[in-house]
Design an enzyme around this catalytic site. Structure first.
Site, PDB file in Angstrom:
ATOM      1  N   LEU D 230      -3.094 -42.119  38.222  1.00 55.17           N
ATOM      2  CA  LEU D 230      -3.794 -43.331  37.876  1.00 55.17           C
ATOM      3  C   LEU D 230      -3.698 -44.218  39.387  1.00 55.17           C
ATOM      4  O   LEU D 230      -2.857 -44.249  39.844  1.00 55.17           O
ATOM      5  CB  LEU D 230      -3.202 -44.334  36.745  1.00 55.17           C
ATOM      6  N   ASP D 231      -4.906 -44.273  39.951  1.00 56.06           N
ATOM      7  CA  ASP D 231      -5.215 -45.355  40.917  1.00 56.06           C
ATOM      8  C   ASP D 231      -4.794 -44.621  42.008  1.00 56.06           C
ATOM      9  O   ASP D 231      -4.304 -45.436  43.153  1.00 56.06           O
ATOM     10  CB  ASP D 231      -4.502 -46.712  40.487  1.00 56.06           C
ATOM     11  N   GLN D 232      -4.427 -43.318  42.183  1.00 60.57           N
ATOM     12  CA  GLN D 232      -3.818 -42.705  43.356  1.00 60.57           C
ATOM     13  C   GLN D 232      -4.627 -41.675  44.081  1.00 60.57           C
ATOM     14  O   GLN D 232      -4.344 -41.227  44.818  1.00 60.57           O
ATOM     15  CB  GLN D 232      -2.580 -42.011  42.971  1.00 60.57           C
TER      16      GLN D 232
END
Lengths: 290, 290, 290, 290
Positions: D230-232
């Site tokens: 997530l969000d990476q």
């Protein structure tokens, strides 16, 4: 050419309630003060009221002590937390550095140009490299090296110097050491640090390396009051600059220097102009008319 | 920590036509040059092609003169206009100032920090005020006052100095005099001026006063090559800062200093890194990998 | 989730003099109003004082008319120029367009998302092209073509429509016609125009072409109140975007659309939130707590 | 008025080595292609070379398949990883949303204005709220609610729809669900997400609340390719806006919407214009001449 009007500045905070503005402005009006500028902020989440008042110093008909004692009574009645500053006082500033000179140069240049109203009373470093700049500008320079073992001792020396030079504000202009919580709590609200990253991203060491590895498209810098937790103190100012894939970690660092300079100078200026009120871990930074 | 790879840089322009990239890159490849970086721009309106090529200097197996003569033959065949620069050469810079010091300080500091690769060989001023800064940094300072009557004579002295010091680039760091067209045409493409306004708005004198009166919400600065017409030369860089109703003309001026510093430094850096190609009244400014 | 507190907003201006703040804040305090937010500005050059006061509407114990009559007496005594607005009133907005849709789309979308508190009551155009968008959002659309000969007649029709729809604010969202000074003076302070250039640079037609030819490195947009002189009215907001040599006039235009959208929306929002005071050819635009 | 020249675009990456540019540009020159634009990047840390080449489609004298097969042989010889795109192909885009409409409106408006060259083929949501917008613009809308239990099943339905509609790109325009790593790996490099925070700060939920609590002075948004973590995923674009103490978490959210819109649109546009090359967790985003 600078605006020469001298000013008295009150920074006030209290629980929010009706009538504070009326009471305060009337208090000054009744004593024939002209309120040159008045700014307020209500934090509805915290239920807290903040105010910055500029008075014309020409209206001061008592001693400063009398004014403060007089206002102290009023403040007690309304349960205000407050400070009073005088724009004709030059704060005494200590700059702490390590090896990097860009912020130091910038602060000295701005002071010399009249943009930062202060005396740069001394420079302290854990490395000898920047003594040459101190000499150039005839600012006392103290080289106080530090190791894990000598940290407490070195900090004691630093604090002795700060007291001896009667310092009001410490600026960490890329001082690459972490101050002990003992130090930061003694100097609470009086140490401004520049972090070379956009907090809360990239806390800790090597933020430009971290930024490169994450592939960010902007890098930034953050000026904040030092607090007991590293990089966690109240933020005063931040800025960023757009970057792209062409920049290596070193390239990011070079481009970032400009943002660091700018952000640190803006934060120090805001502090020196008595425009910052701290509450918990946040700052209210008022703009001013110029 | 700086990238130490030395580079040969070619700046090339010509009429746009098929095969230029193939011919040029092959020319270098056949001579075993590694093209470290290659950037191009085609101006479809002008039908003009622009290219910047970075070579690794380690691949240079001839003298510089031989390289240039050899490339000159190729350039003739393809009708290229070109320059060749070497990143290990430190350009010799003269800074001209009047009374304001912020850009001067900034350029010197950046040079000392290694961000501007050049020698600041001399400072020339029509006022004596900034000699103290020159002395601080041990840079030769020449005070050459000027009046309407002595303008030609003073410029002659300036140009003599520029020649004597073997100057490559003149930076007008808030030099509040208009250079004659004779001067600017002799130094075409070698004089960078900072205008304290967002050109083409607010040309001429007192741009901050003009900005105040027009009630603008942003102010800016423009770095450009000086040309015969005042404030009309090719723009290299511009930037702005947001302002509001709280700023008087003096306040705008103070806030604007930061933008002036930044924009002038960026333009000088681009020039020193051989990243600018001029064509008619426009510039192509290439970014670089760092 | 929006802040639902309803507010009464006073916009006040007068000659600067001691005691205005005390008198005004006390006037409201005595009537049991909580001053939710109070902002001031003193223009020392003009000797003029400006104030924006937000009251909590829950404190209103009289009719609106009574409040205004009551305050009117106070205002007369202190010689204040003032307006009073109520945040629960939805201003009625007319949007005028020509063929370009980006600002129109943006305003409608923001209105629908609740960011612009208003009714978009009608759309007027001198071209039929954008009727389809009006239909999509079920907004009345009036196609009123105009030629040099029919200009007076067309404007009369426009003004009739504005009256019939009881319009409070006219937004020129890239309406490519110059309104007569008769029109602008009748609607003084009630027409917001977006100029696709960074005023005062690039006034008049084809600003992107002008920007290309001047070789600027940033392009901008300006939202301003329409005044009798073209592109000379009080500026409300401006913004810019960085550009480079890669953009043709058409490229600049495409990139500029984003700035136009943003600047126009911000200006309209400031007007709708009663945050703008006009004085001569300048605006004071107050920020708000949200 | 748009530039109508059709283009063939090659995105190429390989290990860095001498002569790639010469070989590639000569390959195209020998086949009589005009290289309209050529951009390169060398990542010296990774030892990796990236190139974007624009050809004039008028020079295409074979079928597209023949061109690709032919180039494939060359690519094999030089061990290039590559893609080939044609500017006359309209990518088929699916937009996934939840309840917030600002990014959706913005993408549709930009598509209708010709700024995003694509077909918006369908809208998928886990809430029914935005169907009205889909209807307004006559775009197929699929309401696929999701719970922890039905996640796998719902994603299967989504992927079936994406296949049925022959989708090239999925845009998560504030879709408030986390896609499974199965989904993101199947659609690797084909899902663009907008995160309403300046990554890597404020990952995860409620970034505006986090930003408020940390007292930041700027907030931002990040568009990135979705990846398993997530969000990476690789960041495509970021932007920020200056904020101050006057903004509550809701105020920050309102102000942030503008940045989200802008950043998402820029990222989607870069993808649609075949300007992005991904390598590991970073993106190279080339600018283009317009």
């Amino acid at each position: 050419m600078k605006d020469n009007q001298k000013k008295i500045i009150f920074l006030i905070q209290c629980e929010d309630r009706k009538g504070i503005l009326s009471a305060t402005s009337t208090w000054f009006f009744q004593r024939s003060y002209n309120i040159v500028h008045c700014q307020q902020h209500t934090d509805n989440i915290e239920g807290r009221y903040f105010m910055r008042i500029e008075l014309d110093m020409l209206d001061l008909k008592t001693t400063r002590k009398e004014l403060e004692e007089d206002f102290g009574l009023f403040a007690k009645e309304y349960n205000l937390t407050w400070e009073c500053h005088y724009s004709d006082y030059n704060a005494r500033v200590a700059i702490m550095v390590s090896k990097t000179s860009h912020c130091l140069y910038d602060l000295i240049a701005r002071k010399n140009e009249g943009d930062l109203k202060c005396d740069i009373s001394l420079i302290i470093s854990n490395h000898p490299d920047l003594e040459i700049i101190a000499n150039q500008f005839r600012i006392p320079f103290y080289y106080l090296p530090v190791t894990a073992e000598t940290k407490a001792e070195q900090e004691a020396k630093v604090m002795t110097l700060l007291r001896r030079f009667d310092i009001d504000l410490v600026v960490l202009a890329r001082y690459m050491q972490i101050l002990s919580s003992d130090f930061t709590s003694q100097w609470h609200g009086k140490i401004i640090n520049i972090h070379h990253g956009f907090l809360p991203a990239f806390q800790g060491a090597n933020p430009y390396r971290q930024a490169y590895e994450r592939g960010v498209k902007m890098i930034g810098a953050t000026a904040h009051y030092a607090s007991e937790e590293l990089d966690q103190g109240p933020i005063i100012d931040q800025d960023v600059v757009r970057v792209n894939h062409e920049l290596s970690p070193n390239g990011l660092r070079d481009v970032g220097k400009d943002v660091e300079r700018r952000v640190l100078a803006k934060a120090v200026q805001a502090h020196l102009e008595s425009r910052i009120i701290m509450y918990k871990n946040r700052t209210i930074v008022f703009d001013v008319e110029r």
